[in-house]
Design an enzyme around this catalytic site. Structure first.
Site, PDB file in Angstrom:
ATOM      1  N   GLU A 245       0.874  -1.177   0.000  1.00  0.00           N
ATOM      2  CA  GLU A 245       0.000   0.000   0.000  1.00  0.00           C
ATOM      3  C   GLU A 245       0.902   1.215   0.000  1.00  0.00           C
ATOM      4  O   GLU A 245       1.677   1.419   0.936  1.00  0.00           O
ATOM      5  CB  GLU A 245      -0.921   0.020   1.223  1.00  0.00           C
ATOM      6  CG  GLU A 245      -1.909   1.173   1.174  1.00  0.00           C
ATOM      7  CD  GLU A 245      -2.476   1.541   2.528  1.00  0.00           C
ATOM      8  OE1 GLU A 245      -2.546   2.765   2.822  1.00  0.00           O
ATOM      9  OE2 GLU A 245      -2.828   0.646   3.294  1.00  0.00           O
ATOM     10  N   CYS A 282      -3.330   7.689   4.911  1.00  0.00           N
ATOM     11  CA  CYS A 282      -3.239   7.333   3.496  1.00  0.00           C
ATOM     12  C   CYS A 282      -4.498   7.704   2.735  1.00  0.00           C
ATOM     13  O   CYS A 282      -4.486   7.764   1.509  1.00  0.00           O
ATOM     14  CB  CYS A 282      -2.948   5.844   3.355  1.00  0.00           C
ATOM     15  SG  CYS A 282      -4.096   4.786   4.253  1.00  0.00           S
TER      16      CYS A 282
END
Length: 500
Positions: A245, A282
């Site tokens: 990620e 994020c």
């Protein structure tokens, strides 16, 4: 020998930890121990793994105060945020325990032997089995929920895979404490100590990725860090999956109708989303598309006014703060970009103030870079055609958010068509920060947000650490329990019919 220190980003204070970087030889021992324990972990069955996950949750809950105070001193994150993270982490462990007991993640299927339209067919039985030892890299911004006891670790253990975690250098003491609590749960249930392991240091992380007994890697971090690890994975004689990620801009679109109807409320929600956890999420909206015209002007003015009054916050470490200031300054210097809110200099190196840049769609390519911290870029668009053209340039993201009004259904439908290829989660009239841990969640997206189609949050995160295996004409005593005739403890598809 590298001795590790713990740094408080809020005060700049460094504290000796008594810990040292893990040597290459020690990494080999820890991974070998994980490999040796893989069979026993699998043999503990779904009930054994469910009990382990619940025991881990109990151990973390019992040490909530120590975990929160240790993490506060290493990350600068406030107590309420970290209290919530402990709750999220223990909830996640218990949810996966429920999922393991339920059993549908196995995708069990049985096709009995018999005559078919193609002739005689053998008995074929299929289900997912664990890959083997998994390497997990703790994330900087979630010292618990995406670190040692985080989603990658939990989903791998739930799948039946031992885990070796590389602790993040921003919170070594929190990582060590969490590891000791997980290991205590392992010992309590009499499972192999290699079920969970921990290493410290960057070289140890590299050694972990290239170790031949590691069968998959889970990583949450920067695109540069992920690329470096992926290069190591690609150089291995045996390829293994790397689940990264990475960076995400998370575009958020405000239509003219939404700006006119509730521009002030949207601005207030945006500020909370941009500055929450000092913008170190994020899913923070990094690109905010605002229409030209009076309503859009008022929204941007409101957004800038609130951000300008927001308090400076410590970032996770001095390196992140330095990068934040460098990227924000570089983007502000691009032609056609103006600073609506200038991030004021701070006396402490790890502290940062909010920033807001404004650009037009013509210069969009110059500002499409993630700025990890409490800042965002507003992109002013002229009309629907201009907006659609601009959105088509945005790289893959974890999320895309749309704020529109009921009377704009055709426009909303068109925007959904445009952003669907760009994101893993679409948010309507809300903000992307905050990721629900659930069965239906997907936390992933097209490159560069991730390099995988799989989620790292929610029950289906287990799928990353499982592989299909088929037993053909196998004696029943050699079959897993879930593939034996008469088993009722897990959903199965038998001769094409689903049996829940």
């Amino acid at each position: 020998m590298t001795v590790l220190s713990s740094h408080n980003p809020a005060t700049g204070e460094a504290t000796p930890t008594g810990l040292r970087a893990t040597t290459t030889e020690e990494v080999d021992r820890i991974v070998t121990e994980a490999h040796a324990g893989a069979r026993a972990l699998a043999a503990s069955g779904r009930e054994g793994r469910a009990r382990l996950l619940e025991a881990m949750a109990e151990r973390l809950e019992e040490s909530r105060t120590r975990l929160v105070e240790t993490a506060m001193a290493e990350t600068g994150l406030p107590r309420p945020r970290l209290e919530g993270e402990v709750g999220r982490t223990t909830f996640q462990l218990r949810l996966f325990a429920e999922a393991v007991r339920e059993g549908s993640f196995l995708e069990a299927a049985i096709d009995h032997a018999g005559q078919t339209s193609l002739g005689p067919a053998p008995d074929v039985r299929r289900m997912l089995v664990p890959l083997g030892p998994v390497a997990v890299f703790g994330a900087s911004n979630f010292p618990l929920a995406f670190s040692v006891p985080g989603g990658d670790t939990v989903s791998a253990v739930a799948a039946g895979c031992p885990v070796v975690v590389k602790a993040h250098e921003s919170h070594v003491l929190t990582s060590q404490l969490a590891f000791e609590l997980l290991r205590a749960a392992v010992e309590e249930l009499g499972l192999p100590p290699g079920t969970v392991g921990l290493v410290h240091g960057r070289q140890a992380g590299a050694d972990l990725v290239v170790h031949p007994l590691i069968k998959a890697v889970g990583f949450t971090g920067s695109p540069a860090g992920g690329r470096a690890l992926l290069d190591l994975v690609d150089a291995r004689p045996e390829p293994i999956p790397f689940y990264g990620e990475l960076g995400s801009l998370n575009p958020l679109v405000i239509t003219s109708g939404a700006a006119a109807a509730r521009g002030a409320a949207v601005a207030e929600g945006l500020v909370a989303s941009i500055t929450g956890s000092a913008g170190q999420l994020c899913t923070k909206p990094g690109l905010v598309f605002v229409p030209s015209g009076e309503a859009g002007d008022e929204l941007v003015e409101k957004l800038a006014a609130i951000l300008a009054e927001s308090a400076a916050q410590p970032l996770l470490n001095g390196g992140i703060a330095s990068s934040y200031r460098e990227i924000l300054g570089r983007l502000a210097a691009e032609p056609g970009v103006t600073a609506a809110v200038t991030a004021a200099e701070q006396s402490e190196p790890a502290w940062a103030a909010a920033g807001l840049l404004v650009a037009g769609t013509a210069g969009l390519s110059q500002v499409m870079e993630e700025c990890f911290g409490p800042a965002a870029v507003v992109v002013r668009y002229a009309d629907e055609t201009d907006l659609v053209a601009a959105l088509s340039q945005v790289p893959g993201s974890l999320t895309a958010s749309l704020h529109s009004e009921p009377g704009e259904s055709e426009l909303t439908r068109r925007l959904v068509e445009v952003v669907t290829p760009l994101a893993g989660r679409l948010v309507f009239n809300g903000f992307p920060t905050g990721v629900r841990v659930s069965w239906a969640q997907h936390h992933g997206g097209p490159w560069p947000s991730t390099n995988t189609l799989h989620t790292s949050v929610g029950v289906t995160a287990m799928r990353r650490f499982l592989r299909p295996l088929v037993w053909q004409d196998a004696p029943e005593e050699l079959l897993p329990e879930e593939l034996r005739d008469g088993h009722t403890g897990a959903p199965r598809r038998i001769d094409g019919v689903l049996h829940p």
